[in-house]
Design a protein around this motif. Structure first.
Motif, PDB file in Angstrom:
ATOM      1  N   CYS A 149       0.886  -1.205  -0.106  1.00  0.00           N
ATOM      2  CA  CYS A 149       0.031  -0.105   0.152  1.00  0.00           C
ATOM      3  C   CYS A 149       0.960   1.252   0.162  1.00  0.00           C
ATOM      4  O   CYS A 149       0.564   2.285  -0.723  1.00  0.00           O
ATOM      5  CB  CYS A 149      -1.115  -0.112   1.070  1.00  0.00           C
ATOM      6  SG  CYS A 149      -1.962   1.528   1.615  1.00  0.00           S
TER       7      CYS A 149
ATOM      8  N   HIS B 280     -10.254  11.559  -9.785  1.00  0.00           N
ATOM      9  CA  HIS B 280      -9.195  10.914 -10.002  1.00  0.00           C
ATOM     10  C   HIS B 280      -8.602  10.086  -8.572  1.00  0.00           C
ATOM     11  O   HIS B 280      -8.039   8.891  -8.709  1.00  0.00           O
ATOM     12  CB  HIS B 280      -7.995  11.741 -10.502  1.00  0.00           C
ATOM     13  CG  HIS B 280      -6.602  11.137 -10.641  1.00  0.00           C
ATOM     14  ND1 HIS B 280      -5.670  11.263  -9.574  1.00  0.00           N
ATOM     15  CD2 HIS B 280      -6.323  10.348 -11.685  1.00  0.00           C
ATOM     16  CE1 HIS B 280      -4.757  10.377  -9.970  1.00  0.00           C
ATOM     17  NE2 HIS B 280      -4.868   9.918 -11.224  1.00  0.00           N
TER      18      HIS B 280
ATOM     19  N   LEU C 178     -10.924   6.964  -8.014  1.00  0.00           N
ATOM     20  CA  LEU C 178     -10.703   5.800  -9.094  1.00  0.00           C
ATOM     21  C   LEU C 178      -9.256   5.023  -8.635  1.00  0.00           C
ATOM     22  O   LEU C 178      -9.150   3.736  -8.349  1.00  0.00           O
ATOM     23  CB  LEU C 178     -10.598   6.342 -10.316  1.00  0.00           C
ATOM     24  CG  LEU C 178     -12.060   6.587 -11.005  1.00  0.00           C
ATOM     25  CD1 LEU C 178     -11.811   7.320 -12.259  1.00  0.00           C
ATOM     26  CD2 LEU C 178     -13.135   5.506 -10.850  1.00  0.00           C
ATOM     27  N   VAL C 179      -8.149   5.997  -8.408  1.00  0.00           N
ATOM     28  CA  VAL C 179      -6.809   5.413  -8.124  1.00  0.00           C
ATOM     29  C   VAL C 179      -6.979   4.717  -6.890  1.00  0.00           C
ATOM     30  O   VAL C 179      -6.295   3.730  -6.629  1.00  0.00           O
ATOM     31  CB  VAL C 179      -5.735   6.375  -8.175  1.00  0.00           C
ATOM     32  CG1 VAL C 179      -4.492   5.884  -7.914  1.00  0.00           C
ATOM     33  CG2 VAL C 179      -5.702   6.948  -9.528  1.00  0.00           C
ATOM     34  N   SER C 180      -7.693   5.175  -5.599  1.00  0.00           N
ATOM     35  CA  SER C 180      -7.526   4.537  -4.387  1.00  0.00           C
ATOM     36  C   SER C 180      -8.312   3.453  -4.366  1.00  0.00           C
ATOM     37  O   SER C 180      -8.118   2.392  -3.866  1.00  0.00           O
ATOM     38  CB  SER C 180      -8.077   5.551  -3.379  1.00  0.00           C
ATOM     39  OG  SER C 180      -7.537   6.823  -3.497  1.00  0.00           O
ATOM     40  N   SER C 181      -9.379   3.164  -5.183  1.00  0.00           N
ATOM     41  CA  SER C 181     -10.210   2.077  -5.415  1.00  0.00           C
ATOM     42  C   SER C 181      -9.493   0.897  -5.947  1.00  0.00           C
ATOM     43  O   SER C 181      -9.561  -0.187  -5.286  1.00  0.00           O
ATOM     44  CB  SER C 181     -11.474   2.369  -6.185  1.00  0.00           C
ATOM     45  OG  SER C 181     -12.190   3.176  -5.537  1.00  0.00           O
ATOM     46  N   GLY C 182      -8.751   1.235  -6.918  1.00  0.00           N
ATOM     47  CA  GLY C 182      -7.677   0.231  -7.517  1.00  0.00           C
ATOM     48  C   GLY C 182      -6.589  -0.110  -6.613  1.00  0.00           C
ATOM     49  O   GLY C 182      -6.453  -1.486  -6.571  1.00  0.00           O
ATOM     50  N   ILE C 183      -5.990   0.694  -5.786  1.00  0.00           N
ATOM     51  CA  ILE C 183      -4.959   0.278  -4.693  1.00  0.00           C
ATOM     52  C   ILE C 183      -5.580  -0.573  -3.512  1.00  0.00           C
ATOM     53  O   ILE C 183      -5.117  -1.629  -3.433  1.00  0.00           O
ATOM     54  CB  ILE C 183      -4.488   1.471  -4.311  1.00  0.00           C
ATOM     55  CG1 ILE C 183      -3.553   2.325  -5.364  1.00  0.00           C
ATOM     56  CG2 ILE C 183      -3.472   1.181  -2.805  1.00  0.00           C
ATOM     57  CD1 ILE C 183      -3.062   3.821  -4.749  1.00  0.00           C
TER      58      ILE C 183
ATOM     59  N   ILE D  53      -8.345  -2.455  -3.941  1.00  0.00           N
ATOM     60  CA  ILE D  53      -8.584  -3.930  -4.413  1.00  0.00           C
ATOM     61  C   ILE D  53      -7.424  -4.998  -4.754  1.00  0.00           C
ATOM     62  O   ILE D  53      -7.378  -6.057  -4.367  1.00  0.00           O
ATOM     63  CB  ILE D  53      -9.453  -3.779  -5.923  1.00  0.00           C
ATOM     64  CG1 ILE D  53     -10.840  -2.980  -5.492  1.00  0.00           C
ATOM     65  CG2 ILE D  53      -9.566  -5.142  -6.537  1.00  0.00           C
ATOM     66  CD1 ILE D  53     -11.689  -2.964  -6.770  1.00  0.00           C
ATOM     67  N   LEU D  54      -6.306  -4.113  -5.280  1.00  0.00           N
ATOM     68  CA  LEU D  54      -5.230  -4.755  -5.352  1.00  0.00           C
ATOM     69  C   LEU D  54      -4.453  -5.390  -4.180  1.00  0.00           C
ATOM     70  O   LEU D  54      -4.115  -6.499  -4.257  1.00  0.00           O
ATOM     71  CB  LEU D  54      -4.006  -4.091  -6.383  1.00  0.00           C
ATOM     72  CG  LEU D  54      -2.774  -4.724  -6.651  1.00  0.00           C
ATOM     73  CD1 LEU D  54      -3.055  -5.776  -7.356  1.00  0.00           C
ATOM     74  CD2 LEU D  54      -1.985  -3.278  -7.294  1.00  0.00           C
TER      75      LEU D  54
ATOM     76  N   SER E 132     -11.673   2.266   1.990  1.00  0.00           N
ATOM     77  CA  SER E 132     -11.457   0.929   2.293  1.00  0.00           C
ATOM     78  C   SER E 132     -12.559   0.450   3.189  1.00  0.00           C
ATOM     79  O   SER E 132     -12.941  -0.786   2.891  1.00  0.00           O
ATOM     80  CB  SER E 132     -10.108   0.648   2.962  1.00  0.00           C
ATOM     81  OG  SER E 132     -10.546   1.517   4.452  1.00  0.00           O
TER      82      SER E 132
END
Length: 590
Positions: free
Chosen positions: A263, A465, A468-473, A475-476, A551
């Motif tokens: 993270c 932005h 979207l980027v935070s959601s991707g982080i 989930i990954l 989160s």
């Protein structure tokens, strides 16, 4: 019918002495071991224990002790049954609204509610609650009104309609009902509803806390964090920890470390956070939430899933260690970031605060073994007050002297050592009355914590932005953690399906994120620096806060759904429902 025939008819419903003795032995085995070493005044099982024991045992027909007699079915329940048969058609009983009413008014005890005359005519069941539930709600309402009036008299305008304290009270009450509604409608954790209520009330303009009241909110979060960590320490079963020690440490710290580091790296590369802010965020983000996981495991356990391998106990123990690691690392990093001391002093101070906090907690834990005396008539309330005040002093005092990482660890150590020593003295680990008291504290502070956290989210000001980027982080990170947890479970007496389930179980984030996410903003408000630096630091703190809130919104419902769906498919099932293990019941109060 003659008197003798009436007596014979009545006696036929009473069990014989031998059956009573057999049932007593069965109930003793069911409710857990009663230590012969127990000392001190006798105490009954808590209402929470009785409620859950009744729920687990609902599928087994055994007599229930009601008003001095053993009965299989009470008079009131038989009246309900007759009314259901005579006054309710099969079509009504199968209708959606009838099922909804029954779900909303599910009784927490097998002992039926007493009712005044003509209550069923005025409030028929299940369209209306039982008289017990109605009287309970009226009692709470009256207490709340009287407390508000007294607070208004003492504090003045802040408790009046439109004041900050009044706004806080309304927000908490609304959050409580929002959590209840989410549980009844969707079976998701109540904290999801509480968080949503806070976000809604902030964005419609009802909630607008000023800068002075933000200071009060920060102390509410610290108290809530203390209660969270105390419950985590009390919920660590000493016997289970001894049995699964290396497995627990491996499953807790290895995935936590990887997720925290991943993270931090992603936030530094994709969002431009400095390394200190990135690792601060990683320490918060890596914590999992027992408040989401354990109720879902309880529902699986009730059906016999995962019992043979002790998976619920394993998951709960790992969750407690995981949260302790997050809070300790967060405290160390935040004390370094926001301290005015030199870097060398801060580096030395970090490990010292950890060892000092653990040592202080262990000392206090052994102290309450001897104080108060074990046969004291006021044993339980004194132990509750000692644990509460000592832990609050640890958290607030460690921040005051600049050893922020030591206080939370002292709380965990204090609670765990205390619980271990009380169990050695004869207390039942499955029914610790001190843990029950902290469950009650959490019932008040949970809606406060999550509604306040949600009330800091302004949807119109969220950059698309960043979302979207935070959601991707997010989930990954949770996918990588699930894979690493499954790999870390190698050589842990779990089969492949169980390893996959354990990996999926630890994806939910909630309590620690809600308690720690706004801390950086609180610290920045205390700083005296130039406006340009202050704006930049505020931007970093808002990124940390946004990712933590996202989160919770993403992983809490997702985690509950995944556990509920995959549990029956991945866990082995036992034919007989088991006795509740460890402290699993303590999180399941809704």
């Amino acid at each position: 019918m003659s008197h003798s025939s009436l007596s014979c008819h009545y006696d036929s419903y009473l069990p014989s002495d031998s059956s009573l003795e057999t049932d007593a032995l069965t109930n003793r085995h069911w409710n857990g071991r009663i230590s012969t070493q127990a000392e001190g005044p006798s105490r009954r099982k808590s209402n929470l224990h009785n409620a859950i024991a009744a729920e687990v045992d609902s599928s087994w027909e055994r007599p229930v002790h009601i008003e001095g007699r053993y009965k299989k079915y009470s008079t009131t329940s038989s009246v309900y049954s007759k009314k259901a048969l005579s006054h309710q058609s099969e079509h009504i009983e199968r209708s959606w609204w009838y099922a909804c009413c029954q779900k909303c008014h599910t009784e927490e005890s097998e002992i039926p509610s007493w009712e005044p005359p003509h209550w069923q005519k005025l409030c028929p069941y299940p369209l209306c609650p039982t008289y017990r539930r109605f009287a309970q709600n009226i009692s709470i309402l009256l207490i709340g009104i009287m407390v508000w009036v007294l607070t208004w008299i003492v504090l003045g305008d802040t408790a009046a309609p439109g004041g900050q304290l009044f706004m806080m009270a309304v927000l908490t009450i609304a959050a409580h009902f929002g959590g209840w509604l989410v549980v009844k409608v969707t079976s998701l954790p109540p904290l999801v509803g509480m968080l949503i209520v806070g976000i809604i009330m902030k964005n419609i303009g009802f909630v607008n806390f000023n800068s002075e009241f933000q200071h009060v909110n920060s102390y509410i979060r610290k108290i809530a964090l203390t209660i969270i960590l105390t419950r985590a320490g009390l919920d660590l079963d000493p016997n289970a920890m001894k049995k699964y020690f290396f497995t627990v440490i491996k499953l807790a710290l290895v995935p936590w470390t990887i997720e925290c580091g991943l993270c931090a790296i992603l936030c530094n590369l994709l969002l431009g956070l400095p390394w200190d802010w990135a690792f601060l965020l990683g320490a918060i983000f890596a914590a999992v939430s027992p408040a989401v996981i354990v109720p879902c495991l309880f529902r699986l356990r009730e059906k016999g899933y995962g019992v043979s391998k002790g998976i619920p106990t394993l998951v709960l123990a790992v969750s407690g260690i995981d949260d302790a690691a997050s809070v300790a690392v967060f405290g160390i990093i935040s004390s370094i970031m926001f301290s005015s001391s030199s870097l060398t002093t801060n580096i030395i101070q970090g490990p010292l605060s950890v060892f000092g906090g653990v040592a202080f907690g262990v000392f206090c834990g052994y102290l309450v073994k001897y104080i108060p005396e074990r046969n004291d008539a006021f044993l339980v309330p004194i132990r509750v007050l000692l644990l509460l005040t000592g832990n609050l002093m640890s958290v607030l005092g460690s921040e005051e002297i600049g050893w922020g990482g030591g206080g939370p660890l002292a709380v965990i150590a204090f609670a765990f050592v205390s619980c271990k020593e009380w169990v050695a003295q004869g207390w039942d680990p499955e029914d610790n009355p001190v843990a029950t008291a902290f469950e009650i504290f959490w019932m008040f502070f949970e809606p406060m914590l999550f509604s306040i956290t949600g009330a800091q989210v302004v949807i119109a000001e969220l950059p698309g932005h960043l979302v979207l980027v935070s959601s991707g982080i997010i989930i990954l990170c949770i996918v990588v953690r699930a894979l690493l947890t499954s790999v870390s479970a190698v050589r842990s007496n779990l089969n492949m399906k169980e390893k996959i389930f354990v990996g999926l179980a630890w994806m939910a984030k909630a309590t620690v994120q809600a308690a720690l996410a706004p801390v950086a903003l609180d610290e920045i408000r205390k700083m005296n620096t130039d406006s340009e630096t202050l704006v930049q630091l505020t931007n970093y703190a808002e990124i940390v806060f946004t990712i933590c809130i996202l989160s919770i919104v993403i992983t809490a419902p997702l985690g509950a759904i995944v556990i509920t769906i995959t549990g029956p498919r991945l866990l082995s099932k036992t034919s007989k429902p088991p006795v509740l293990e460890g402290k699993l019941k303590s999180y399941y109060y809704y």
